[in-house]
Design an enzyme around this catalytic site. Structure first.
Site, PDB file in Angstrom:
ATOM      1  CE  LYS A 179      41.353  47.401  39.325  1.00 43.94           C
ATOM      2  NZ  LYS A 179      42.146  47.465  40.587  1.00 43.94           N
ATOM      3  CB  VAL A 222      34.228  36.439  41.840  1.00 45.98           C
ATOM      4  CG1 VAL A 222      33.230  37.290  42.614  1.00 45.98           C
ATOM      5  CG2 VAL A 222      33.625  35.965  40.520  1.00 45.98           C
ATOM      6  CB  ALA A 223      35.550  39.083  45.659  1.00 44.35           C
ATOM      7  CB  ALA A 224      40.179  38.779  42.215  1.00 47.27           C
ATOM      8  N   GLY A 267      36.690  42.720  37.846  1.00 44.29           N
ATOM      9  CA  GLY A 267      35.904  41.815  37.014  1.00 44.29           C
ATOM     10  C   GLY A 267      34.458  42.236  36.909  1.00 44.29           C
ATOM     11  CG  ASP A 327      37.901  49.677  40.072  1.00 53.00           C
ATOM     12  OD1 ASP A 327      38.610  50.687  40.228  1.00 53.00           O
ATOM     13  OD2 ASP A 327      38.045  48.642  40.749  1.00 53.00           O
TER      14      ASP A 327
END
Length: 314
Positions: free
Chosen positions: A11, A108-110, A114, A149
């Site tokens: 997203k 990852v961790a973005a 995810g 999320d």
């Protein structure tokens, strides 16, 4: 053995506003979340064990594998934790093994949800494999135990993965307004656009960003109602005007690499909107067409390896 594979889409935030800090240290937010086509593949298999009295002596085992060896494969992984929550709620009288295989593409961790999308996929998969017959609202209630999320990811996957049989559910959607702590969701008409997104080689702590944000010093806020109306009317000028993420006030200052990346992307585009997704560090830009997204992607890859061209889902 029964198996299903689910497209776990990322997203972006078309807007993100923080209204106030709550007494429980959470924050009241108002944001527009849009699903995009960049996705992980989450395959879930159910190996049924014995039934009846023997089943009570057994338990449901969980195994997880992924193509990213540095990711945890236990309850620290939201997909694994989702299987635990579903087993606690609906695994009574069952014995067997849940096998989860995740092919990661989403960084990852973005700030792209995810991990949340992987957790949502497992919830959907077990609802399908165990023939629970739960609707999107009930699945979102389960997802809210895992993170803010996850419910939106559940709604988006219900719309995108038609084999689940939930695409016609009133809460199945590619785009939604999120309020409260992010789990009060209202489906809205989404954005049709190609885009490029690029993630600097670093992670950002969501908790740090929210705690460090000085809400009283935020100068520009998105007008969510105006943005939702503009999305319905496909008024891109008003859409871009309200594409504001107030978390940039902290992240861009605290992490110079994110500021550098955003400046780099803005220099590639004249009128298109450029924004940070979530708490960062991913920066994305709306593009006029696929060719523009591909060209920007090739150029930005020379700076950040994790750069992708994609489009919104609709």
């Amino acid at each position: 053995m029964q198996r299903i594979q689910i497209k776990a889409c990322a997203k972006i935030n078309l807007s993100l506003d923080v209204l106030r800090r709550l007494e429980n240290r959470y924050h009241e937010v108002e944001m527009v979340m849009q699903q995009i086509l960049l996705h992980d593949d989450v395959a879930v298999r159910w190996f049924a064990g014995e039934h009846g009295q023997n089943a009570q002596k057994e338990k449901v085992e969980i195994e997880l594998s992924t193509n990213r060896p540095y990711l945890p494969r236990d309850e620290r992984n939201l997909a694994y934790k989702a299987a635990m929550v579903m087993t606690d709620r609906y695994g009574g009288g069952r014995s067997g093994k849940i096998r989860i295989d995740i092919k990661k593409r989403i960084p990852v961790a973005a700030g792209l949800a995810g991990g949340s999308s992987n957790g949502a996929a497992v919830i959907h998969a077990l609802n399908y494999l165990w023939q629970l017959g739960l609707g999107v609202k009930e699945l979102c209630e389960v997802g809210s135990e895992l993170g803010s999320d996850v419910p939106f990811s559940i709604m988006g996957q219900a719309k995108e993965n038609t084999e689940l049989g939930l695409a016609g559910d009133p809460l199945a959607t590619h785009c939604a307004v999120a309020r409260g702590t992010g789990t009060d969701l209202e489906p809205v008409i989404g954005l049709k656009s190609h885009l490029v997104l690029t993630k600097p080689p670093m992670g950002v702590s969501t908790a740090e960003v929210y705690q460090g944000l000085e809400i009283g010093k935020i100068e520009r806020h998105p007008n969510t109602r105006e943005l939702v109306t503009a999305l319905a009317k496909k008024n891109y000028k008003i859409i871009q005007k309200n594409m504001i993420n107030v978390l940039e006030n902290f992240t861009l200052t605290r992490y110079p690499n994110v500021m550098y990346t955003k400046n780099k992307v803005e220099r590639l585009f004249d009128e298109e909107a450029v924004l940070m997704s979530g708490s960062g560090p991913t920066i994305f830009a709306l593009c006029r067409n696929r060719s523009e997204a591909q060209r920007a992607c090739e150029e930005l890859k020379t700076y950040n390896k994790e750069t992708f061209w994609t489009r919104t889902t609709y």
